[in-house]
Write a protein that holds these residues in place. Sequence first.
Motif, PDB file in Angstrom:
ATOM      1  N   LEU A 183       0.856  -1.186   0.000  1.00 16.03           N
ATOM      2  CA  LEU A 183       0.000   0.000   0.000  1.00 16.03           C
ATOM      3  C   LEU A 183       0.888   1.230   0.000  1.00 16.03           C
ATOM      4  CD1 LEU A 183      -3.060   0.583   2.402  1.00 16.03           C
ATOM      5  CD2 LEU A 183      -1.712   2.413   1.408  1.00 16.03           C
ATOM      6  N   LYS A 184       0.752   2.045  -1.028  1.00 12.73           N
ATOM      7  CA  LYS A 184       1.526   3.290  -1.097  1.00 12.73           C
ATOM      8  C   LYS A 184       0.687   4.450  -0.590  1.00 12.73           C
ATOM      9  CE  LYS A 184       2.617   5.284  -5.132  1.00 12.73           C
ATOM     10  NZ  LYS A 184       3.394   5.600  -6.363  1.00 12.73           N
ATOM     11  N   ILE A 185       1.277   5.227   0.310  1.00 19.95           N
ATOM     12  CA  ILE A 185       0.624   6.437   0.816  1.00 19.95           C
ATOM     13  C   ILE A 185       1.460   7.620   0.357  1.00 19.95           C
ATOM     14  CG2 ILE A 185      -0.170   7.675   2.853  1.00 19.95           C
ATOM     15  CD1 ILE A 185      -0.298   4.933   4.281  1.00 19.95           C
ATOM     16  N   ASP A 186       0.981   8.308  -0.672  1.00 19.91           N
ATOM     17  CA  ASP A 186       1.724   9.413  -1.261  1.00 19.91           C
ATOM     18  C   ASP A 186       1.246  10.728  -0.628  1.00 19.91           C
ATOM     19  OD1 ASP A 186       3.630   9.993  -3.674  1.00 19.91           O
ATOM     20  OD2 ASP A 186       2.081  11.545  -3.748  1.00 19.91           O
ATOM     21  N   ILE A 187       2.175  11.426   0.003  1.00 21.70           N
ATOM     22  CA  ILE A 187       1.833  12.637   0.756  1.00 21.70           C
ATOM     23  C   ILE A 187       2.477  13.846   0.095  1.00 21.70           C
ATOM     24  CG2 ILE A 187       1.880  13.751   3.017  1.00 21.70           C
ATOM     25  CD1 ILE A 187       2.195  10.943   4.237  1.00 21.70           C
ATOM     26  N   SER A 188       1.657  14.808  -0.281  1.00 23.04           N
ATOM     27  CA  SER A 188       2.149  16.006  -0.964  1.00 23.04           C
ATOM     28  C   SER A 188       1.792  17.255  -0.168  1.00 23.04           C
ATOM     29  CB  SER A 188       1.554  16.096  -2.369  1.00 23.04           C
ATOM     30  OG  SER A 188       0.134  16.180  -2.297  1.00 23.04           O
ATOM     31  N   GLY A 189       2.483  18.341  -0.476  1.00 23.97           N
ATOM     32  CA  GLY A 189       2.211  19.608   0.178  1.00 23.97           C
ATOM     33  C   GLY A 189       3.236  19.938   1.249  1.00 23.97           C
ATOM     34  N   LYS A 190       3.348  21.212   1.557  1.00 22.58           N
ATOM     35  CA  LYS A 190       4.254  21.679   2.604  1.00 22.58           C
ATOM     36  C   LYS A 190       3.500  21.785   3.917  1.00 22.58           C
ATOM     37  CE  LYS A 190       7.329  25.503   3.867  1.00 22.58           C
ATOM     38  NZ  LYS A 190       7.842  26.850   3.499  1.00 22.58           N
ATOM     39  N   LEU A 191       4.097  21.264   4.978  1.00 18.06           N
ATOM     40  CA  LEU A 191       3.452  21.340   6.290  1.00 18.06           C
ATOM     41  C   LEU A 191       3.249  22.791   6.712  1.00 18.06           C
ATOM     42  CD1 LEU A 191       5.187  18.559   8.448  1.00 18.06           C
ATOM     43  CD2 LEU A 191       2.738  18.771   7.993  1.00 18.06           C
ATOM     44  N   PRO A 192       2.045  23.169   7.090  1.00 19.11           N
ATOM     45  CA  PRO A 192       1.815  24.527   7.598  1.00 19.11           C
ATOM     46  C   PRO A 192       2.594  24.770   8.888  1.00 19.11           C
ATOM     47  CG  PRO A 192      -0.270  23.432   7.055  1.00 19.11           C
ATOM     48  CD  PRO A 192       0.805  22.383   7.032  1.00 19.11           C
ATOM     49  N   ASN A 193       2.853  26.005   9.190  1.00 17.54           N
ATOM     50  CA  ASN A 193       3.510  26.355  10.443  1.00 17.54           C
ATOM     51  C   ASN A 193       2.670  25.864  11.621  1.00 17.54           C
ATOM     52  OD1 ASN A 193       5.760  27.627  11.634  1.00 17.54           O
ATOM     53  ND2 ASN A 193       4.498  29.370  12.233  1.00 17.54           N
ATOM     54  N   GLY A 226       6.387  10.567  -1.389  1.00 20.83           N
ATOM     55  CA  GLY A 226       5.957  11.905  -1.756  1.00 20.83           C
ATOM     56  C   GLY A 226       6.930  12.982  -1.301  1.00 20.83           C
ATOM     57  N   GLU A 227       6.737  14.166  -1.843  1.00 17.46           N
ATOM     58  CA  GLU A 227       7.640  15.283  -1.548  1.00 17.46           C
ATOM     59  C   GLU A 227       7.610  15.665  -0.067  1.00 17.46           C
ATOM     60  OE1 GLU A 227       9.917  16.580  -3.555  1.00 17.46           O
ATOM     61  OE2 GLU A 227       9.281  14.954  -4.884  1.00 17.46           O
ATOM     62  N   THR A 228       6.479  15.526   0.575  1.00 14.67           N
ATOM     63  CA  THR A 228       6.399  15.854   2.005  1.00 14.67           C
ATOM     64  C   THR A 228       7.331  14.967   2.810  1.00 14.67           C
ATOM     65  OG1 THR A 228       4.067  16.435   1.706  1.00 14.67           O
ATOM     66  CG2 THR A 228       4.838  16.160   3.959  1.00 14.67           C
ATOM     67  N   ILE A 229       7.299  13.682   2.534  1.00 15.47           N
ATOM     68  CA  ILE A 229       8.145  12.721   3.255  1.00 15.47           C
ATOM     69  C   ILE A 229       9.619  13.023   3.002  1.00 15.47           C
ATOM     70  CG2 ILE A 229       8.781  10.297   3.483  1.00 15.47           C
ATOM     71  CD1 ILE A 229       6.035  11.002   4.664  1.00 15.47           C
ATOM     72  N   LYS A 230       9.963  13.319   1.762  1.00 20.00           N
ATOM     73  CA  LYS A 230      11.361  13.599   1.426  1.00 20.00           C
ATOM     74  C   LYS A 230      11.901  14.814   2.170  1.00 20.00           C
ATOM     75  CE  LYS A 230      11.113  11.620  -3.236  1.00 20.00           C
ATOM     76  NZ  LYS A 230      11.185  11.926  -4.693  1.00 20.00           N
ATOM     77  N   SER A 231      11.010  15.731   2.534  1.00 20.76           N
ATOM     78  CA  SER A 231      11.438  16.966   3.205  1.00 20.76           C
ATOM     79  C   SER A 231      11.582  16.809   4.715  1.00 20.76           C
ATOM     80  CB  SER A 231      10.436  18.084   2.914  1.00 20.76           C
ATOM     81  OG  SER A 231       9.200  17.846   3.583  1.00 20.76           O
TER      82      SER A 231
END
Length: 456
Positions: free
Chosen positions: A165-175, A204-209
């Motif tokens: 199961l892939k959970i792809d998470i996008s977007g920048k975490l809000p402050n 996803g990009e969120t995880i990479k950050s």
Amino acid sequence: MGQTLFDKVWDKHVLHGNVGDPQLLYIDLHLIHEVTSPQAFEGLRLQKRKLRRPDLTFATLDHNVPTIDIFNIKDEIANKQITTLQKNAEDFGVHIFDMGSDEQGIVHMVGPETGLTQPGKTIVCGDSHTATHGAFGAIAFGIGTSEVEHVFATQTLWQTKPKNLKIDISGKLPNGVYAKDIILYLINQYGVDFGTGYALEFTGETIKSLSMEARMTICNMAIEAGAKYGMMQPDDITFEYVRGRQFAKNIDEMIPQWKQLYSDEDAYFDKIINIDITNLEPQVTWGTNPEMGVSFSTPFPAIKDSNDERAYQYMGLKPGQKAEDIELGYVFLGSCTNARISDLIEASHIVKGKQVHPNITAIVVPGSRTVKKEAESMGLDKIFKDAGFEWREPGCSMCLGMNPDQVPEGVHCASTSNRNFEGRQGKGARTHLVSPAMAAAAAINGKFVDVRKVVI
């Protein structure tokens, strides 16, 4: 067709068995603690068997350890479990991070901090939150006592391969919103069983950050989604975290192999979930499992079944209320989910120069001696103590009611731990799972507040 990250690591460790059937896996690292290992060691003795790989077995003391006077263990059962592990470690030649030692701490903190946790490994422990180590690109999962004995005797384990199961998470975490909010949101949206039968890969990009500590927070709670496994692709952030740690040798030689640990572009996933966290709010649980949670501004939901009805009754809450309506009495900063140095730093920024609300008992329990020493070298202990927090010795502490740190019956606790089950933090305790920042702000204000308005 390509392979997923999970497929690649799994297949490299299969010793016997056909696809679709139970398969015998080689285990690279076996972590143990005082609660689930005594019976397994006794099984070896009764069968006159040796520990197969003492060099791949590492022990720590965490669940029963007192956090005030660590050597004064008043509970007879707790004391027996601790002394038994100490003796077993000596008898079977196991490296133990003993009481008061520089490395002692919660098992899922000790593995990464000492460099034992590395990409591509299979890692097991008699503890359900072992998925924490999957943040490094390892297959890591909790096992039962009989399985602990099997690994002791053979350094292998029979397992049936799960689906992907892939959970792809996008977007920048809000402050003011954190990794803990991501996993709590995921669970309250999809339930405590959406991961059952699957290995979760967070992408996803969120995880990479995210930092390694934030990644571990997310993988830690894969079990709360019903999954035994939670994984993330290792990258340069992973490699630099591992580099230079006590048991991490020849890292530069290993990195080329670790860079092959990723899901191929044409890898097949049985299921895919996509979420965008751009507008994610701080999360707070209101009920008696992690699924029973809401975003800060959202009212508690209507009763839809008997489970909700029981949860509201146990928690002393009603539909339509909001997080800010909860009358808190305790705040707990700790556990293998959120007691790392980054968690304490974030919380300290919020409490610095302020005072804990008179109605709140607030405690900070670093997850390991390593974290405690680093925090003290940074002066974080003084910040917390000056604000009115209790500064404790490392251990599982108030995450679960197996040691002296328990929430009184009927009292609401803002907790950075991972489970809000009935009685989890003590008989009749009422647990609300939140991020360290939310817990810190609640300690100061005496209630939950929108930490986005507090964090600068």
